[in-house]
Motif scaffolding. Sequence first.
Motif, PDB file in Angstrom:
ATOM      1  N   ALA B 101       5.583  45.138  -5.187  1.00 55.25           N
ATOM      2  CA  ALA B 101       4.748  44.100  -5.807  1.00 55.25           C
ATOM      3  C   ALA B 101       5.627  43.086  -6.533  1.00 55.25           C
ATOM      4  O   ALA B 101       5.389  41.870  -6.467  1.00 55.25           O
ATOM      5  CB  ALA B 101       3.758  44.748  -6.774  1.00 55.25           C
ATOM      6  N   ALA B 102       6.671  43.577  -7.209  1.00 60.35           N
ATOM      7  CA  ALA B 102       7.543  42.684  -7.974  1.00 60.35           C
ATOM      8  C   ALA B 102       8.302  41.740  -7.040  1.00 60.35           C
ATOM      9  O   ALA B 102       8.301  40.521  -7.229  1.00 60.35           O
ATOM     10  CB  ALA B 102       8.520  43.515  -8.810  1.00 60.35           C
ATOM     11  N   ILE B 103       8.913  42.312  -6.016  1.00 56.87           N
ATOM     12  CA  ILE B 103       9.700  41.502  -5.071  1.00 56.87           C
ATOM     13  C   ILE B 103       8.816  40.447  -4.415  1.00 56.87           C
ATOM     14  O   ILE B 103       9.168  39.265  -4.336  1.00 56.87           O
ATOM     15  CB  ILE B 103      10.305  42.404  -3.970  1.00 56.87           C
ATOM     16  N   ASN B 104       7.640  40.875  -3.974  1.00 59.28           N
ATOM     17  CA  ASN B 104       6.783  39.921  -3.277  1.00 59.28           C
ATOM     18  C   ASN B 104       6.193  38.879  -4.220  1.00 59.28           C
ATOM     19  O   ASN B 104       5.953  37.746  -3.812  1.00 59.28           O
ATOM     20  CB  ASN B 104       5.704  40.652  -2.478  1.00 59.28           C
ATOM     21  N   SER B 105       5.988  39.236  -5.485  1.00 54.23           N
ATOM     22  CA  SER B 105       5.518  38.242  -6.462  1.00 54.23           C
ATOM     23  C   SER B 105       6.578  37.169  -6.674  1.00 54.23           C
ATOM     24  O   SER B 105       6.275  35.977  -6.715  1.00 54.23           O
ATOM     25  CB  SER B 105       5.217  38.898  -7.807  1.00 54.23           C
ATOM     26  N   VAL B 106       7.813  37.615  -6.820  1.00 57.67           N
ATOM     27  CA  VAL B 106       8.902  36.670  -7.052  1.00 57.67           C
ATOM     28  C   VAL B 106       9.095  35.784  -5.812  1.00 57.67           C
ATOM     29  O   VAL B 106       9.284  34.569  -5.913  1.00 57.67           O
ATOM     30  CB  VAL B 106      10.195  37.446  -7.410  1.00 57.67           C
ATOM     31  N   ARG B 107       8.993  36.391  -4.625  1.00 53.81           N
ATOM     32  CA  ARG B 107       9.124  35.606  -3.386  1.00 53.81           C
ATOM     33  C   ARG B 107       8.004  34.588  -3.262  1.00 53.81           C
ATOM     34  O   ARG B 107       8.221  33.460  -2.822  1.00 53.81           O
ATOM     35  CB  ARG B 107       9.147  36.538  -2.171  1.00 53.81           C
ATOM     36  N   LYS B 108       6.811  35.005  -3.663  1.00 56.36           N
ATOM     37  CA  LYS B 108       5.666  34.097  -3.604  1.00 56.36           C
ATOM     38  C   LYS B 108       5.901  32.898  -4.537  1.00 56.36           C
ATOM     39  O   LYS B 108       5.632  31.754  -4.183  1.00 56.36           O
ATOM     40  CB  LYS B 108       4.404  34.860  -4.033  1.00 56.36           C
ATOM     41  N   TYR B 109       6.438  33.189  -5.717  1.00 59.82           N
ATOM     42  CA  TYR B 109       6.725  32.123  -6.684  1.00 59.82           C
ATOM     43  C   TYR B 109       7.700  31.123  -6.087  1.00 59.82           C
ATOM     44  O   TYR B 109       7.625  29.918  -6.331  1.00 59.82           O
ATOM     45  CB  TYR B 109       7.286  32.748  -7.970  1.00 59.82           C
ATOM     46  N   ARG B 110       8.608  31.634  -5.271  1.00 60.17           N
ATOM     47  CA  ARG B 110       9.626  30.760  -4.666  1.00 60.17           C
ATOM     48  C   ARG B 110       9.203  30.230  -3.298  1.00 60.17           C
ATOM     49  O   ARG B 110      10.023  29.744  -2.532  1.00 60.17           O
ATOM     50  CB  ARG B 110      10.938  31.542  -4.517  1.00 60.17           C
ATOM     51  N   ASN B 111       7.906  30.411  -2.997  1.00 61.23           N
ATOM     52  CA  ASN B 111       7.367  29.976  -1.704  1.00 61.23           C
ATOM     53  C   ASN B 111       8.077  30.616  -0.521  1.00 61.23           C
ATOM     54  O   ASN B 111       8.248  30.011   0.528  1.00 61.23           O
ATOM     55  CB  ASN B 111       7.418  28.446  -1.568  1.00 61.23           C
ATOM     56  N   GLU B 112       8.475  31.869  -0.713  1.00 61.90           N
ATOM     57  CA  GLU B 112       9.052  32.614   0.402  1.00 61.90           C
ATOM     58  C   GLU B 112       7.997  33.623   0.864  1.00 61.90           C
ATOM     59  O   GLU B 112       7.161  34.052   0.085  1.00 61.90           O
ATOM     60  CB  GLU B 112      10.308  33.373  -0.047  1.00 61.90           C
ATOM     61  N   GLY B 113       8.054  33.992   2.133  1.00 64.09           N
ATOM     62  CA  GLY B 113       7.077  34.946   2.665  1.00 64.09           C
ATOM     63  C   GLY B 113       7.335  36.350   2.140  1.00 64.09           C
ATOM     64  O   GLY B 113       8.402  36.626   1.578  1.00 64.09           O
ATOM     65  N   GLU B 114       6.347  37.227   2.327  1.00 66.36           N
ATOM     66  CA  GLU B 114       6.533  38.617   1.898  1.00 66.36           C
ATOM     67  C   GLU B 114       7.637  39.282   2.714  1.00 66.36           C
ATOM     68  O   GLU B 114       7.827  38.964   3.881  1.00 66.36           O
ATOM     69  CB  GLU B 114       5.229  39.398   2.102  1.00 66.36           C
ATOM     70  N   LEU B 115       8.312  40.190   2.070  1.00 64.96           N
ATOM     71  CA  LEU B 115       9.348  40.951   2.745  1.00 64.96           C
ATOM     72  C   LEU B 115       8.659  41.962   3.672  1.00 64.96           C
ATOM     73  O   LEU B 115       7.737  42.654   3.251  1.00 64.96           O
ATOM     74  CB  LEU B 115      10.171  41.681   1.676  1.00 64.96           C
ATOM     75  N   ALA B 116       9.097  42.045   4.914  1.00 70.50           N
ATOM     76  CA  ALA B 116       8.499  43.018   5.842  1.00 70.50           C
ATOM     77  C   ALA B 116       8.736  44.428   5.304  1.00 70.50           C
ATOM     78  O   ALA B 116       9.767  44.693   4.674  1.00 70.50           O
ATOM     79  CB  ALA B 116       9.131  42.868   7.222  1.00 70.50           C
ATOM     80  N   ALA B 117       7.754  45.305   5.549  1.00 66.69           N
ATOM     81  CA  ALA B 117       7.805  46.655   4.980  1.00 66.69           C
ATOM     82  C   ALA B 117       9.112  47.366   5.335  1.00 66.69           C
ATOM     83  O   ALA B 117       9.733  48.006   4.482  1.00 66.69           O
ATOM     84  CB  ALA B 117       6.609  47.461   5.451  1.00 66.69           C
ATOM     85  N   GLY B 118       9.541  47.236   6.592  1.00 64.78           N
ATOM     86  CA  GLY B 118      10.766  47.900   7.043  1.00 64.78           C
ATOM     87  C   GLY B 118      11.993  47.381   6.302  1.00 64.78           C
ATOM     88  O   GLY B 118      12.842  48.151   5.851  1.00 64.78           O
ATOM     89  N   ASP B 119      12.069  46.055   6.153  1.00 63.91           N
ATOM     90  CA  ASP B 119      13.207  45.451   5.451  1.00 63.91           C
ATOM     91  C   ASP B 119      13.230  45.880   3.992  1.00 63.91           C
ATOM     92  O   ASP B 119      14.281  46.142   3.409  1.00 63.91           O
ATOM     93  CB  ASP B 119      13.127  43.916   5.517  1.00 63.91           C
ATOM     94  N   PHE B 120      12.019  45.932   3.417  1.00 60.61           N
ATOM     95  CA  PHE B 120      11.931  46.343   2.016  1.00 60.61           C
ATOM     96  C   PHE B 120      12.468  47.766   1.840  1.00 60.61           C
ATOM     97  O   PHE B 120      13.258  48.045   0.944  1.00 60.61           O
ATOM     98  CB  PHE B 120      10.478  46.246   1.529  1.00 60.61           C
ATOM     99  N   LEU B 121      12.024  48.654   2.722  1.00 61.06           N
ATOM    100  CA  LEU B 121      12.450  50.057   2.605  1.00 61.06           C
ATOM    101  C   LEU B 121      13.954  50.196   2.788  1.00 61.06           C
ATOM    102  O   LEU B 121      14.609  50.949   2.073  1.00 61.06           O
ATOM    103  CB  LEU B 121      11.700  50.922   3.625  1.00 61.06           C
ATOM    104  N   LYS B 122      14.482  49.453   3.738  1.00 59.09           N
ATOM    105  CA  LYS B 122      15.917  49.497   3.977  1.00 59.09           C
ATOM    106  C   LYS B 122      16.668  49.062   2.710  1.00 59.09           C
ATOM    107  O   LYS B 122      17.620  49.695   2.272  1.00 59.09           O
ATOM    108  CB  LYS B 122      16.268  48.553   5.136  1.00 59.09           C
ATOM    109  N   LEU B 123      16.182  47.967   2.141  1.00 58.38           N
ATOM    110  CA  LEU B 123      16.830  47.399   0.960  1.00 58.38           C
ATOM    111  C   LEU B 123      16.787  48.383  -0.210  1.00 58.38           C
ATOM    112  O   LEU B 123      17.804  48.657  -0.851  1.00 58.38           O
ATOM    113  CB  LEU B 123      16.121  46.095   0.576  1.00 58.38           C
ATOM    114  N   ILE B 124      15.585  48.943  -0.448  1.00 54.12           N
ATOM    115  CA  ILE B 124      15.465  49.807  -1.623  1.00 54.12           C
ATOM    116  C   ILE B 124      16.279  51.083  -1.446  1.00 54.12           C
ATOM    117  O   ILE B 124      16.888  51.577  -2.398  1.00 54.12           O
ATOM    118  CB  ILE B 124      13.982  50.100  -1.963  1.00 54.12           C
ATOM    119  N   ARG B 125      16.344  51.587  -0.223  1.00 56.18           N
ATOM    120  CA  ARG B 125      17.147  52.798   0.006  1.00 56.18           C
ATOM    121  C   ARG B 125      18.619  52.533  -0.264  1.00 56.18           C
ATOM    122  O   ARG B 125      19.300  53.334  -0.895  1.00 56.18           O
ATOM    123  CB  ARG B 125      16.940  53.310   1.430  1.00 56.18           C
ATOM    124  N   SER B 126      19.085  51.367   0.170  1.00 55.72           N
ATOM    125  CA  SER B 126      20.516  51.096  -0.032  1.00 55.72           C
ATOM    126  C   SER B 126      20.817  50.862  -1.515  1.00 55.72           C
ATOM    127  O   SER B 126      21.827  51.312  -2.033  1.00 55.72           O
ATOM    128  CB  SER B 126      20.959  49.902   0.825  1.00 55.72           C
TER     129      SER B 126
END
Lengths: 437, 251
Positions: B101-126
């Motif tokens: 929710a935090a990442i996508n809120s910040v992306r929305k504020y910057r007019n960026e699209g939501e992070l795809a679920a797979g990319d998000f999981l990859k990122l958080i795991r790393s």
Amino acid sequence: MTAKNHLGGLKFKAQFDLWGNSLPRSELDWVVKLRHESMAKFLQFGLPGPKVEAWKYTNLGQLNSGNYELITSADNVVNEMGLLENLKGSKVIFTDGFYNKASSTIESQNGVKLLSLNDYLKDFPEAAQKILNKNDDDSSLQSLNTALMTGGYVLFVDKNTTLTAPIQILHNTTTSSENKSIATKCFIDVQENSFAQIVEIFIGADEQNYWRHHVTEAIVSENAVLEIYQIQEEGKKAIHTADTHVDVGQRANFKHYSLNLGGKISRTEIKPTLKGLQANVDLRGAFLGRNGNAHDVFTHMKHLCPEGTSDQIYRGVLDKGGKSSFQGKVYVAKDAQLTNADQSNKNLILDRNAEANSKPELLIYADDVKCSHGATVGELDADALYYLKSRGLDQNAATALLVEAFVSEVYEEIKLEPLRSKYLELALNWLSKEHKK
Amino acid sequence: MLEIKNLHVEVGGQKILKGLNLNINDGEVHAIMGPNGAGKSTLSYAICGKPGYEITEGSVTFKGKNFLELEASERAGEGVFLGFQYPVEIPGVSNINFLRAAINSVRKYRNEGELAAGDFLKLIRSKAAELEMDPEMLKRAVNVGFSGGEKKRNEMVQMSMLDPIFAVLDETDSGLDIDALRIVADGINRMRCPEKSILVITHYQRLLDYVVPDFVHVLANGKIVKSGDKSLAIRLEKEGYAGLGIEENVA
């Protein structure tokens, strides 16, 4: 309970005199007689008024002043409004209180008898008389329900039988429900060592003004399990009252989940009686109200036997113009030693113009028991809200996440996955509607 | 990057900051030290827009924008991160849902699209692996039942996920054992680069052994009373605030 604390109800008597003979199964003398006796019983007290302690927070004045007519027939046309598509199993649909055969599918299973109440009255009159003539109504509304019943279902699960899929019961409406009172009744009997799940959905259109009154009487025998999952999404003007009476036997298990979202007035009554040693009851529910919704949950847990356990968790979320009450009565009889009874009701107020009432009532006559209760009414935690905002969530997103967490606690143990997500989805939709206003 | 001029802040009618000035340029790490009650936490909350912290005078400008006009969530959207002294427990909200929710809120504020679920999981795991966080903790409710060290480590995971350009770390080192301190310091050092700046608020010089600041300021009685380089922190540790002629707990 005295008559003077009750509202009349004579308008229902007048309707009954006019249309009672057009109600289903009036060709059966015993049914007609039962309806008349039940109407007479109802009239001894009439509708409960606000001076009756149990009805302090639920004002049925509108039923007394309005002119709710009886509904005596319904078209058998397909109406699947509100049906949960992703649940397997039998689907029994009632439209405007009548069994909608065209829309229903009943899957047969050995040891399971599921049929419409009106078919049961006709085809199994002796057995039907036995369960209907018990004469143990504990409220005038229950008697009125018997007098006016238009339809319902009966479910018998033989011993050692596990339902292969949950049974979905859907109550929806059409424009014919305008200004009508709709009374449905059902009986559930789960025999020893058996397992049954019922998903019951009540849904109606915002345009129609109707009163839906639904009564469930259930028996859960030794070692059996009955789980009832209710979702109430009645129309904005509707009055919804749903009573569940259940006898829970030795080592039997009864679970009741509910979510109240709709209706102008909704009242969910659940009255389990723990009649056997080590009976267990879990009640879980949430009510979300705004803009004229008044939700009332009334539970009466009767522990009659030793070593019973009961646990109640209810969460209320009240936004602008929403009102709620939770009344949780726990009775522990003198013989019900080693009872363990817990109860928790927490309410979240999102707006100054919202109201939540909470009233636990414990009557304990045994001396070796563990009983707990907790009730809170509060606002969102400001520190948590700020923490989320500092991570980029705006006010609405932060509120939604916190409210979702508050409500989801009620449903987290549900193993029937499509249903658990349905509950959460409905709660989230409710929240996002708030943000659009 | 951040320019604070003559900042006066009141909390509950009490004057806490009384004309604070601070300039932080791109790529700099500043440390603020000071006795209890000096206004260190108030400064971090004032920068990050906590309700109840009333700015009565002065300005806070971030990347040329008047920061005081922005909501807390908008400040996060602009790229500011606050590491809490006492991270808040949020029952019922899983760490992973919270971060999404935090990442996508910040992306929305910057007019960026939501992070795809797979990319998000990859990122958080790393990120969790980098900061040696047990992936099981991502499923648990935010900070609920976490030890002091786990909470601070969780703050670092959040910071690393949100990838801010400016971080305010409010006593992130307090209550940490030496291993946890090393991980937190490592998290901060990972962020260091010429485009990003950090403000470390701390009670002890200890953290500054791991995160070497470009500037050290002493905050007392609502103002910055002394500024210097890292040697100032070492002097403070040796001589105490009194040695520098600073009274503690000035009301």
